[in-house]
Design a protein around this motif. Structure first.
Motif, PDB file in Angstrom:
ATOM      1  N   CYS A 102      64.448 -12.221   1.719  1.00 28.65           N
ATOM      2  CA  CYS A 102      65.320 -12.356   0.554  1.00 28.65           C
ATOM      3  C   CYS A 102      64.440 -12.341  -0.693  1.00 28.65           C
ATOM      4  N   ARG A 126      62.518  -4.547   1.703  1.00 23.79           N
ATOM      5  CA  ARG A 126      63.173  -5.211   0.583  1.00 23.79           C
ATOM      6  C   ARG A 126      62.431  -6.490   0.202  1.00 23.79           C
ATOM      7  N   LYS A 131      65.593 -13.311  -8.908  1.00 27.05           N
ATOM      8  CA  LYS A 131      66.650 -13.779  -8.016  1.00 27.05           C
ATOM      9  C   LYS A 131      67.810 -14.388  -8.788  1.00 27.05           C
ATOM     10  N   PRO A 132      69.018 -13.895  -8.565  1.00 26.18           N
ATOM     11  CA  PRO A 132      70.189 -14.509  -9.194  1.00 26.18           C
ATOM     12  C   PRO A 132      70.648 -15.700  -8.356  1.00 26.18           C
ATOM     13  N   GLU A 164      65.823  -6.130  -6.644  1.00 28.05           N
ATOM     14  CA  GLU A 164      66.925  -6.291  -7.603  1.00 28.05           C
ATOM     15  C   GLU A 164      66.436  -6.294  -9.046  1.00 28.05           C
ATOM     16  N   GLN A 182      68.032  -2.315  -7.015  1.00 30.76           N
ATOM     17  CA  GLN A 182      69.208  -2.979  -6.440  1.00 30.76           C
ATOM     18  C   GLN A 182      70.003  -3.655  -7.555  1.00 30.76           C
ATOM     19  N   GLY A 184      72.715  -6.417  -7.864  1.00 30.25           N
ATOM     20  CA  GLY A 184      73.259  -7.473  -7.020  1.00 30.25           C
ATOM     21  C   GLY A 184      74.758  -7.631  -7.219  1.00 30.25           C
ATOM     22  N   ALA A 185      75.372  -8.317  -6.251  1.00 32.84           N
ATOM     23  CA  ALA A 185      76.815  -8.533  -6.274  1.00 32.84           C
ATOM     24  C   ALA A 185      77.267  -9.160  -7.603  1.00 32.84           C
ATOM     25  N   ARG A 186      76.466 -10.102  -8.097  1.00 30.86           N
ATOM     26  CA  ARG A 186      76.856 -10.799  -9.327  1.00 30.86           C
ATOM     27  C   ARG A 186      76.795  -9.894 -10.546  1.00 30.86           C
ATOM     28  N   LYS A 207      75.638  -3.234  -5.027  1.00 35.75           N
ATOM     29  CA  LYS A 207      76.280  -4.140  -4.066  1.00 35.75           C
ATOM     30  C   LYS A 207      77.662  -4.536  -4.563  1.00 35.75           C
ATOM     31  N   ARG A 237      78.762  -6.132   1.123  1.00 37.84           N
ATOM     32  CA  ARG A 237      77.979  -7.330   1.477  1.00 37.84           C
ATOM     33  C   ARG A 237      78.880  -8.546   1.625  1.00 37.84           C
ATOM     34  N   HIS A 272      74.014 -11.197   3.982  1.00 38.81           N
ATOM     35  CA  HIS A 272      74.879 -11.877   3.016  1.00 38.81           C
ATOM     36  C   HIS A 272      76.340 -11.810   3.477  1.00 38.81           C
ATOM     37  N   MET A 296      71.112  -3.209   5.377  1.00 38.60           N
ATOM     38  CA  MET A 296      70.053  -3.984   4.746  1.00 38.60           C
ATOM     39  C   MET A 296      70.085  -5.372   5.361  1.00 38.60           C
ATOM     40  N   GLU A 298      68.159  -9.087   6.105  1.00 40.37           N
ATOM     41  CA  GLU A 298      67.100 -10.006   5.674  1.00 40.37           C
ATOM     42  C   GLU A 298      66.305 -10.514   6.882  1.00 40.37           C
TER      43      GLU A 298
HETATM   44  C1  PEP Z   1      70.104 -10.196  -2.078  1.00 37.93           C
HETATM   45  O1  PEP Z   1      70.169  -9.043  -1.608  1.00 37.93           O
HETATM   46  O2  PEP Z   1      69.181 -10.985  -1.854  1.00 37.93           O
HETATM   47  C2  PEP Z   1      71.250 -10.674  -2.891  1.00 37.93           C
HETATM   48  C3  PEP Z   1      71.085 -11.612  -3.821  1.00 37.93           C
HETATM   49  O3  PEP Z   1      72.410 -10.093  -2.535  1.00 37.93           O
HETATM   50  P1  PEP Z   1      73.863 -10.172  -3.230  1.00 37.93           P
HETATM   51  O4  PEP Z   1      73.673  -9.668  -4.627  1.00 37.93           O
HETATM   52  O5  PEP Z   1      74.688  -9.280  -2.365  1.00 37.93           O
HETATM   53  O6  PEP Z   1      74.311 -11.607  -3.181  1.00 37.93           O
END
Ligand code: PEP
Ligand code: MN
Length: 338
Positions: A102, A126, A131-132, A164, A182, A184-186, A207, A237, A272, A296, A298
């Motif tokens: 991760c 990856r 990191k979010p 990301e 990448q 991210g989902a957020r 994502k 995801r 995820h 993908m 982890e």
């Molecule tokens: C990730 O790939 O580590 C991640 C934070 O994924 P997601 O944006 O899908 O939560």
């Protein structure tokens, strides 16, 4: 609206179509097929009529695209998108496995993980450097230092990388170190970020947002393609539902639904998507069976000591055991994992 050129249309005729589009205050984007060129008209096309283009020399036909998304649509590009990252083909008959931790936590941790990724047969490594995290007190990633580590190790062991990027201003810097950007989902609907990645020369993985519909995801991808970047992977995801026994609810049916309407490669993130290492192998097998173009996953050298997402991370041994199983499922659905 798309202008389909005749197979024998000359370069001058195509340029004339593009110039006409520009004089009408719209932008043009070419989609090059094996035999024909399709020129997309991007912008406010409601005031335009197909006849304005049909009369131009070299034009075969003009179609209005009914769906709200255009460049990502199979109506505009019937053939599947495929592109290369290093020597890895994404979106072809091959199913691409991406794996790694991760977060990049240290040089030693990432190197050990990357070597295990390579040994397992996965093709892309990856690692998160920005990191979010839900809590501001959780590990936020090593930042640029993490990207430097990824670039060095990638060079050493010969695997392309994905990481990301969270802010538009950071796209050029992350692109210096990393092969696939990448989203991210957020950040799926962070439109300045989508625009910036649209202007980047790096492929992108988008994502699915935590509560995003498939149409919202396709429209987010449309921003990237409209910026000129056509090398986009979509990644399911998991989405938010009332269920609490998994971290998210993986929408496996998103794969065939997306593949019906878009030519972009569709990946699954079972880590995820489920939140627990125990569920990653069964859901990965399902992802291959349902027709995903890649996964993908982890993986951490010591999941119990991971600074993020340890609970859902496979050990190197579990990843190495999983990939041969996925190869057998791939064979059953006429795909390959090399
Ligand atoms: C990730 O790939 O580590 C991640 C934070 O994924 P997601 O944006 O899908 O939560
Ligand atoms: Mn994670």
């Amino acid at each position: 609206m798309v202008v389909v050129m005749q197979p024998q249309a000359t370069e001058e005729q195509k340029e004339h179509v593009r110039e006409t589009i520009h004089t009408l205050d719209c932008k043009s984007r070419d989609i090059q097929g094996d035999a024909i060129t399709i020129i997309c008209v991007i912008g406010n096309t409601l005031a335009l009529t197909p006849e304005q283009f049909e009369i131009l020399p070299g034009v075969d036909q003009v179609q209005r695209i009914q769906k709200p998304f255009k460049l990502v649509s199979r109506e505009v590009q019937p053939h599947k998108t495929s592109f290369k990252v290093g020597d890895v083909t994404i979106g072809g008959n091959e199913i691409t496995i991406i794996s790694g931790p991760c977060s990049v936590e240290s040089r030693e941790q990432f190197r050990t993980a990357a070597l295990a990724v390579k040994a397992s047969g996965a093709r892309i490594v990856r690692g998160g450097a920005f990191k979010p995290r839900t809590s501001p007190y959780s590990f936020q990633g090593l930042g640029e230092e993490g990207l430097k580590i990824m670039a060095e190790i990638s060079e050493e062991i010969g695997l392309p990388t994905i990481s990301e990027v969270m802010e538009p201003e950071m796209v050029p810097m992350v692109s210096e170190y990393i092969d696939i950007l990448q989203i991210g989902a957020r950040n799926m609907q962070n439109y300045p970020l989508l625009n910036a990645i649209g202007h980047s020369h790096r492929p992108a993985m988008l994502k699915r947002g935590l509560s995003a519909t498939i149409e919202e995801m396709l429209l987010a991808a449309e921003y990237i393609l409209a910026g000129g970047n056509h090398n986009v992977i979509l990644c399911e995801r998991g989405i938010r539902t009332f269920e609490t026994w998994t971290r998210n609810t993986l929408d496996i049916s998103a794969v065939p639904v997306l593949q019906k309407v878009t030519h972009l490669p569709v990946f699954i993130d079972p880590s995820h998507g489920t939140g627990y290492a125990d569920y990653v192998a069964p859901v990965s097998r399902a992802a291959v069976a349902v027709g995903a173009d890649g996964l993908m996953i982890e993986m951490h050298p010591t999941p119990e000591r991971a600074l993020s997402d340890g609970e859902q991370s496979l050990t190197p041994e579990a990843l190495s055991a999983l990939i041969p199983e996925l190869r057998r499922v791939a064979q059953a659905v006429n795909r390959v994992i090399v």
